[in-house]
Design a protein around this motif. Structure first.
Motif, mmCIF file in Angstrom:
data_model
loop_
_atom_site.group_PDB
_atom_site.id
_atom_site.type_symbol
_atom_site.label_atom_id
_atom_site.label_comp_id
_atom_site.label_asym_id
_atom_site.label_seq_id
_atom_site.Cartn_x
_atom_site.Cartn_y
_atom_site.Cartn_z
ATOM 1 N N UNK A 25 20.143 2.289 -10.128
ATOM 2 C CA UNK A 25 20.839 1.533 -9.107
ATOM 3 C C UNK A 25 19.878 0.608 -8.380
ATOM 4 N N UNK A 26 20.276 -0.619 -8.306
ATOM 5 C CA UNK A 26 19.598 -1.679 -7.546
ATOM 6 C C UNK A 26 18.106 -1.828 -7.862
ATOM 7 N N UNK A 27 17.721 -1.432 -9.080
ATOM 8 C CA UNK A 27 16.338 -1.685 -9.465
ATOM 9 C C UNK A 27 16.124 -3.176 -9.690
ATOM 10 N N UNK A 62 13.576 -2.408 -23.059
ATOM 11 C CA UNK A 62 13.359 -1.099 -23.686
ATOM 12 C C UNK A 62 12.144 -0.395 -23.082
ATOM 13 N N UNK A 63 11.156 -1.168 -22.670
ATOM 14 C CA UNK A 63 10.002 -0.534 -22.024
ATOM 15 C C UNK A 63 10.399 -0.028 -20.643
ATOM 16 N N UNK A 64 11.078 -0.906 -19.910
ATOM 17 C CA UNK A 64 11.433 -0.547 -18.541
ATOM 18 C C UNK A 64 12.262 0.739 -18.515
ATOM 19 N N UNK A 65 13.178 0.844 -19.464
ATOM 20 C CA UNK A 65 14.031 2.031 -19.521
ATOM 21 C C UNK A 65 13.184 3.295 -19.635
ATOM 22 N N UNK A 66 12.185 3.233 -20.511
ATOM 23 C CA UNK A 66 11.355 4.414 -20.731
ATOM 24 C C UNK A 66 10.445 4.707 -19.547
ATOM 25 N N UNK A 67 9.901 3.653 -18.981
ATOM 26 C CA UNK A 67 9.028 3.879 -17.823
ATOM 27 C C UNK A 67 9.814 4.500 -16.680
ATOM 28 N N UNK A 68 11.012 4.016 -16.489
ATOM 29 C CA UNK A 68 11.799 4.491 -15.360
ATOM 30 C C UNK A 68 12.253 5.931 -15.593
ATOM 31 N N UNK A 69 12.622 6.240 -16.860
ATOM 32 C CA UNK A 69 13.065 7.614 -17.096
ATOM 33 C C UNK A 69 11.901 8.592 -17.012
ATOM 34 N N UNK A 70 10.672 8.074 -17.186
ATOM 35 C CA UNK A 70 9.502 8.954 -17.026
ATOM 36 C C UNK A 70 9.050 8.996 -15.573
ATOM 37 N N UNK A 71 9.806 8.382 -14.684
ATOM 38 C CA UNK A 71 9.460 8.445 -13.265
ATOM 39 C C UNK A 71 8.441 7.411 -12.842
ATOM 40 N N UNK A 72 8.230 6.393 -13.660
ATOM 41 C CA UNK A 72 7.242 5.371 -13.304
ATOM 42 C C UNK A 72 7.904 4.084 -12.834
ATOM 43 N N UNK A 126 0.841 -1.207 0.000
ATOM 44 C CA UNK A 126 0.000 0.000 0.000
ATOM 45 C C UNK A 126 0.868 1.245 0.000
ATOM 46 N N UNK A 127 1.910 1.168 0.806
ATOM 47 C CA UNK A 127 2.817 2.312 0.886
ATOM 48 C C UNK A 127 3.377 2.653 -0.493
ATOM 49 N N UNK A 128 3.740 1.616 -1.249
ATOM 50 C CA UNK A 128 4.318 1.867 -2.565
ATOM 51 C C UNK A 128 3.299 2.536 -3.483
ATOM 52 N N UNK A 172 8.081 2.805 -9.870
ATOM 53 C CA UNK A 172 7.288 2.003 -8.930
ATOM 54 C C UNK A 172 6.254 1.155 -9.649
ATOM 55 N N UNK A 173 5.625 1.759 -10.655
ATOM 56 C CA UNK A 173 4.648 1.000 -11.429
ATOM 57 C C UNK A 173 5.313 -0.187 -12.095
ATOM 58 N N UNK A 174 6.493 0.091 -12.641
ATOM 59 C CA UNK A 174 7.209 -0.946 -13.360
ATOM 60 C C UNK A 174 7.522 -2.110 -12.421
ATOM 61 N N UNK A 175 8.046 -1.787 -11.255
ATOM 62 C CA UNK A 175 8.381 -2.831 -10.292
ATOM 63 C C UNK A 175 7.148 -3.631 -9.908
ATOM 64 N N UNK A 176 6.054 -2.911 -9.745
ATOM 65 C CA UNK A 176 4.864 -3.607 -9.289
ATOM 66 C C UNK A 176 4.291 -4.555 -10.327
#
Lengths: 397, 843
Positions: free
Chosen positions: B276-278, B190-200, A134-136, B202-206
């Motif tokens: 780092x450490x993603x 290639x998707x992850x790179x773009x999502x991460x550079x757009x500040x997303x 949830x925090x995330x 957390x979404x990507x990780x999830x």
């Protein structure tokens, strides 16, 4: 301090008991003194938890009832009590004393309870993980809405995270044994007909989500609490000598802390949690605990109707903020009115602060719960050893 | 909606902002039906490239628009770009998820688990009494395929087959596989790179975590890793857990070395160099839960209650985890996963503690094992078998145990004078590992205990024979296991050998000195006279004494038993070497004096050859002469047979309890009953218990003891317990015959428990009645019933029946006794036996 008012009454009881066992073995004086001390310490520690913190300038000082830091204190109290109990039980004791009835039976009941507490520790650890999920989500909301100026894109992003957050925290642990936190919704409602294969995958996918919980499917936190407390009988006059009383007290303390953790943190299957555990009112040491129990009980009743993720203060505030931010996002039109923006900014700031507190507090809480786990395992080992040593002619099993 | 011509060729060009914006909007799944239906990455590669370029362009323009002129324009432009970015991000998130899901098939781990060699695991747990039928076969199987990596197996199979060596200790390590094909990984990256550079990020990780977690869960289910709470595991029977531990070990190896390692590799591939450490965060997101779930089982085992029989599987678990630890350290090397590393190490140390605890518990159990009843015939005590099999099995784990057992055994010191603990001198055992010292110590306390037990023999010779047999067995077991022999060492082995030789000498002295004393010359010569001055009466007396003594020795010692044929032979030869020459020369010197008188056959009963062949009867365990012998014949022989086949630990415990209690109960009754009790009941109970040992629960017996019966003035304390386990036998054998027997048993016992009573009389008798058409009201009926059921039951069960006979006798129901006797025992043990018992009863 509430404990001080209660002291006369329980001292009174002690003296009654003193008369009852005056004819027991020689060191009963020492034993009674120890018992008295043990009870007082228990009472004091829990009383400290109920007393409000000194700095009350902010309603959300982070120290409030059922907050993360409060839970951490609660777990600390459990650890302290456990250490003292073990000292009283084990140190310098002749094993044969322990392996005599009724103590042997009471202790093996206690050991059973300890095993159940281990499972609760694991379940609560899983629950803390789900709060971190949830925090995330909340962090996504914060990072979207923190940007200035807020545009449609940010709102869109926040909305998606918010709806995931709300569905994650609105857990119905009866039907859906696990929070729906991890599931981020697809950005569109349904997939087309060209994705028949995917569809299968997706349904699979949905049914796996229980995997964040370590425990078995039919495991129930409420039942576990019930099983821990069901054979917790108040020691009767004749039995209430020596170590019987500490074992009883410690059992109650353990069950209470486990109960409070289960109430505060999402856990598998908690229905009927309230009815499962009652501490008898006549004990001095129990007053503070009973007070807390009632308070938590009221909260629980209020929340149970809504189907909440738990009574953890931070989660509840997160839910509330999430709700109003959803309203904000739903009504958002670019460019937004300043007033609304200000209001939202304040809420986002608060949400950020909660996230920060979770970031700082949840992992240590988890570690503490793990520590409880270890402590219980260790004590269990030591007590079992004592019990085994006490039996003189143990056949080869 | 076909993309314009020029776009499709423009892969290396940058796309103008307006076009890029249009592409993004075109793929906005909330806006158009087609965008919702199709996935970009499922389709044309050019389209993929185009879309990614569009995203890049938008992102670029976002950073550049900030220097645009007009303030208001900038705001609305910002909003437009922002909005496009978020649409693109939502789209990419979906694409990312879609690629992951399309390539999520659980790793095919089945082939590893259900491979041919796995079948060898089906053999159930080791049995301490079947001596060397050891679990080593299991390990041999596991070694199959080790070493050679170029064997054409696929990586998974190869990984697993090389992972194992003897006793689960393994050296091999991680085998990564491609969970997702490389092309898809490139897309994901290639998707992850773009999502991460757009500040997303957390979404990507999830998204990543949620899809991979479910893949992991599916693999877990294929591996058969269950979700069991610690409470569940504590409740399971150890035998069940043994299979689960085996299964867990195999599954855990696959998990750590293949699944987790490959997951980690995948994360590194997709997220490498992005931030780092993603990769680590994604990895932990995926495996945290599964890892906790996996180790939870080992955790629960490591904290379970200790008992000797758990040693072996706990050692297996320890070795397996120990072998995996380096891999766990590699896979979970990052800071964020140290909790998993720590947990594994903690479990390992708890298992170590458990191993130490079990060993010391075993030692004190051996020391205190309290059965007081002498084994008939002085043969090998079950405790000896148990202990020796146990230590030769644990010495298979010597490599581990030498490392784990660090402290010397806590022995009594030589001068402690504590009579409950034996002494042990460590000085002469210098240079031995603590574990070897423990093994020696176990043998020392075993002997100490056995010596205590030998005192329960009334006959000193038998006590010596008992010690000889048991120490000899110890020596044989040590010699039979190379590991054990090496650790115990030849010095101590020589000591042991000396000990059983000493016991043999002591036996011979105790028995034969007095017999041979009859064959001396002194006292036969009439004083003063020479050559033929022999007193005939003294000589006759001497012969008579010798005959009587030898007869008695022969009679009793033929029932004694030396199970080891070589030892038996040696002892007989040693007896013959003393006895035969002495007798021969005695006979040579004095035969003429007797033969010249009346009835020489009354005095010279044995020829030298007679004696020689009589000695061959010794130590055969024959029940040869007398009633007691008769009884002894059928029962203990069958008993030994049984003991040799399958006896387990609960058996020892319960038989001991019953055994002693039975004897206590008998103490107040007649000597005959004691004989019967000793010879029949004890073996019978020992015999019958294994049949039901699996279901035995101690408290059931305690409850049984409480049912005290007082019939015909006999206090028969064990009535309830007997009944209880009869019931258990009935349950476990579910032979209809048995239930009917129980109905008769009920008549005899009249148990005090009304519930049992009701059950016995109504249900069982009714069943009998309906099956036979007869009501068991008269003795005749009973007799006929008895003979009818007689042949339907196995030889083992007759022993149970014999106990009923004895019980009937106890209860004073002689008639019953007779009937039982004729019907049951008659058929199985022969008419002789019955005659014997009758005679005995008559006297």
């Amino acid at each position: 301090m509430p404990a001080t008012e209660n002291q006369p009454s329980f001292l009174g009881r002690i003296s009654i008991r003193r008369n009852q066992i005056i004819a027991m073995d020689g060191n009963h004086e020492q034993e009674l003194e120890d018992l008295e001390l043990f009870q007082r310490h228990i009472g004091d520690r829990f009383a400290e938890l109920t007393s409000p913190p000194d700095n009350q300038d902010s309603p959300f000082s982070g120290e409030s009832f059922l907050s993360i830091s409060w839970l951490r204190k609660l777990v600390d109290v459990l650890l302290c009590c456990e250490a003292e109990f073990k000292a009283a039980l084990i140190m310098g004791r002749d094993p044969s004393q322990i392996s005599k009835p009724p103590l042997d039976r009471l202790l093996s009941d206690y050991m059973e309870r300890a095993v159940k507490a281990l499972d609760i520790c694991n379940a609560v650890t899983g629950g803390v993980d789900s709060i971190r999920e949830c925090q995330k989500l909340a962090e996504i909301v914060v990072s979207a809405l923190e940007q200035k100026p807020i545009g449609d894109g940010q709102v869109k992003r926040a909305k998606k995270a918010l709806s995931a957050l709300m569905s994650a925290s609105a857990i119905d642990d009866k039907e859906n044994n696990h929070p729906r936190y991890a599931e981020r919704t697809w950005s569109f409602g349904r997939r087309g007909n060209n994705s028949g294969g995917n569809h299968k995958d997706r349904t699979n996918h949905g049914s796996f989500r229980s995997l964040s919980m370590v425990v078995a499917k039919n495991w129930s936190a409420a039942k576990q609490i019930q099983a821990m407390s069901s054979n917790l009988a108040v020691p009767r006059g004749g039995e209430s000598t020596g170590l019987v009383q500490p074992v009883y007290i410690m059992s109650n303390v353990m069950v209470f802390v486990m109960w409070a953790l289960v109430a505060a943190i999402p856990c598998q299957e908690r229905s009927g949690l309230l009815t499962h555990f009652q501490i008898p009112k006549q004990f001095g040491w129990a007053h503070a605990i009973i007070g807390m129990q009632e308070k938590i009980g009221e909260e629980w009743k209020r929340k149970e109707k809504k189907g909440s993720a738990g009574l953890l203060e931070e989660v509840q505030r997160m839910e509330k903020l999430g709700q109003s931010l959803i309203e904000f996002a739903d009504g958002f039109q670019f460019p937004a009115e300043d007033e609304k923006l200000e209001e939202a900014a304040a809420q986002v700031a608060e949400l950020a602060e909660i996230c920060q507190r979770m970031e700082e507090g949840l992992l240590p809480l988890q570690q503490q719960i793990r520590e409880v786990f270890h402590r219980i395992v260790r004590s269990r080992r030591e007590v079992l050893d004592l019990l085994d040593h006490g039996k003189v002619s143990q056949p080869i099993i | 909606m076909e993309p314009p011509e020029n776009y499709s060729t423009a892969t290396s060009f940058s796309v103008p902002f307006e076009d890029a914006h249009e592409i993004i909007l075109r793929w906005d799944s909330t806006a158009s039906e087609e965008a919702r239906e199709r996935m970009i990455f499922d389709g044309d590669r050019q389209e993929v490239d185009l879309y990614l370029q569009a995203v890049d362009e938008i992102q670029k323009s976002m950073s550049s628009t900030s220097i645009s002129s007009d303030h208001h324009d900038q705001d609305s432009n910002d909003n437009r770009v922002n909005s496009a970015i978020q649409i693109a991000m939502a789209r990419l998130e979906d694409e990312f998820r879609n690629i992951l899901i399309n390539h999520t098939s659980p790793v095919e781990v089945d082939s590893l688990i259900i491979s041919g060699r796995a079948s060898s695991y089906s053999s159930s747990s080791w049995n301490l009494f079947t001596s060397s039928a050891r679990s080593s076969a299991e390990f041999d199987q596991e070694e199959f395929g080790g070493g050679d990596h170029d064997d054409g197996l696929d990586p998974i199979q190869r990984a697993d087959s090389t992972n194992s060596s003897s006793s689960y200790r393994s050296t091999s390590s991680i085998r990564e596989i491609d969970l997702i094909p490389q092309e898809a990984v490139a897309d994901l990256q290639s998707i992850a790179k773009r999502m991460i550079s757009a500040g997303c990020l957390r979404e990507c990780i999830q998204v990543y975590g949620s899809v991979r977690k479910s893949a992991m869960d599916a693999s877990f289910r294929r591996l058969g890793i269950e979700k069991l709470s610690i409470g569940d595991i504590q409740r399971l029977e150890w035998e069940t857990l043994e299979t689960r531990i085996r299964r867990w070990i195999r599954a855990a190896k696959v998990c750590v070395r293949i699944l987790f390692a490959s997951e980690k590799k995948l994360c590194e591939e997709i997220f490498y160099g992005i931030g780092t450490s993603i990769d680590d965060a994604c990895f932990m997101e995926t495996v945290r839960g599964p890892a906790i779930q996996l180790f939870n089982f080992a955790e629960a085992i490591s904290i379970s209650r200790r008992s000797p029989e758990k040693m072996f599987k706990i050692l297996d678990l320890h070795d397996a985890l120990m072998g995996m630890l380096p891999d766990i350290d590699v896979v979970f090397e990052s800071k964020s996963s140290d909790s998993i590393r720590v947990q594994a190490a903690e479990i390992l140390s708890r298992l170590t503690e458990a191993v130490r605890g079990i060993l010391s518990e075993f030692e004190s159990a051996v020391l205190r094992e309290p059965s007081r009843v002498a084994v008939p015939g002085g043969t090998i005590h079950p405790l000896t078998r148990y202990v020796m099999n146990y230590i030769s099995l644990i010495s298979d784990y010597k490599q581990t145990l030498i490392e784990l057992i660090m402290s010397k055994p806590s022995t009594g010191s030589r001068y402690s004078g504590d009579p409950t603990t034996p002494d042990m001198e460590f000085a002469e055992l210098e240079g031995k590992t603590p574990f070897a010292l423990h093994l020696i110590w176990i043998i020392v306390i075993l002997q100490f205990n056995l010596e205590g037990k030998s005192k329960h023999y009334k006959d000193a010779s038998l006590a010596h024979l008992f010690m000889m047999n048991n120490v000899h067995y110890i020596v044989q077991k040590v010699k039979g296991s190379p590991e054990l022999r090496e650790m115990i060492g030849d010095d101590y082995l020589r000591k042991l050998t000396g000990k059983f030789r000493q016991a043999a000498t002591s036996y011979q002295r105790a028995t034969w000195v007095s017999v041979l004393y009859c064959l001396r010359d002194e006292g036969l010569h009439i004083s003063g006279s020479f050559s033929s001055g022999v007193s005939k009466s003294a000589l006759r007396e001497r012969f008579k004494t010798f005959n009587a003594m030898f007869e008695e020795v022969h009679r009793t010692q033929a029932t004694w038993l030396i199970p080891d044929s070589q030892l038996r032979e040696e002892l007989r030869i040693s007896i013959s070497e003393k006895l035969i020459p002495a007798y021969r020369s005695f006979l040579g010197r004095f035969r003429s004096h007797i033969e010249s008188g009346k009835h020489p056959e009354n005095y010279i009963k044995y020829s030298v050859e007679d004696l020689e062949s009589a000695v061959l009867d010794f130590f055969e365990g024959y029940p040869c002469l007398g009633d007691a012998m008769l009884l002894n014949k059928g029962l203990p022989c069958a008993l030994q047979l049984f003991c040799a086949s399958s006896v387990n630990l609960p058996w020892i415990r319960t038989s001991r309890v019953l055994w002693e209690d039975k004897l206590d109960g008998a103490a107040s009754t007649s000597p005959l009953q004691q004989v019967l009790c000793h010879l029949m009941i004890v073996p019978l109970i020992r015999f019958c218990l294994p049949l039901i040992s699996i279901k035995l629960v101690p408290n059931r017996f305690q409850a049984g003891f409480k049912v005290a019966l007082t019939i015909c003035g006999f206090k028969f304390r064990l009535g309830g317990a007997c009944y209880e386990f009869l019931l258990d036998i009935a349950n476990s054998l579910h032979v209809g015959v048995w239930t009917q027997m129980l109905s008769l048993e009920g008549v005899v016992f009249l148990p005090a428990d009304p519930e049992v009573h009701r059950f016995t009389l109504s249900s069982l008798q009714m069943r009998y009645a309906t099956q036979t058409g007869l009501y068991p009201s008269g003795k005749r009926v009973l007799a006929s019933f008895s003979s009818r059921v007689l042949y339907g039951i196995t030889g083992q069960l007759i022993l149970k029946l014999a106990e009923m006979v004895e019980t009937s006798y106890h209860l004073g129901l002689e008639l019953f006794f007779e009937i039982w006797l004729e019907t049951f025992l008659g058929a199985f043990l022969g008419v002789l036996l019955i005659d014997g018992i009758r005679k005995r009863l008559g006297s």
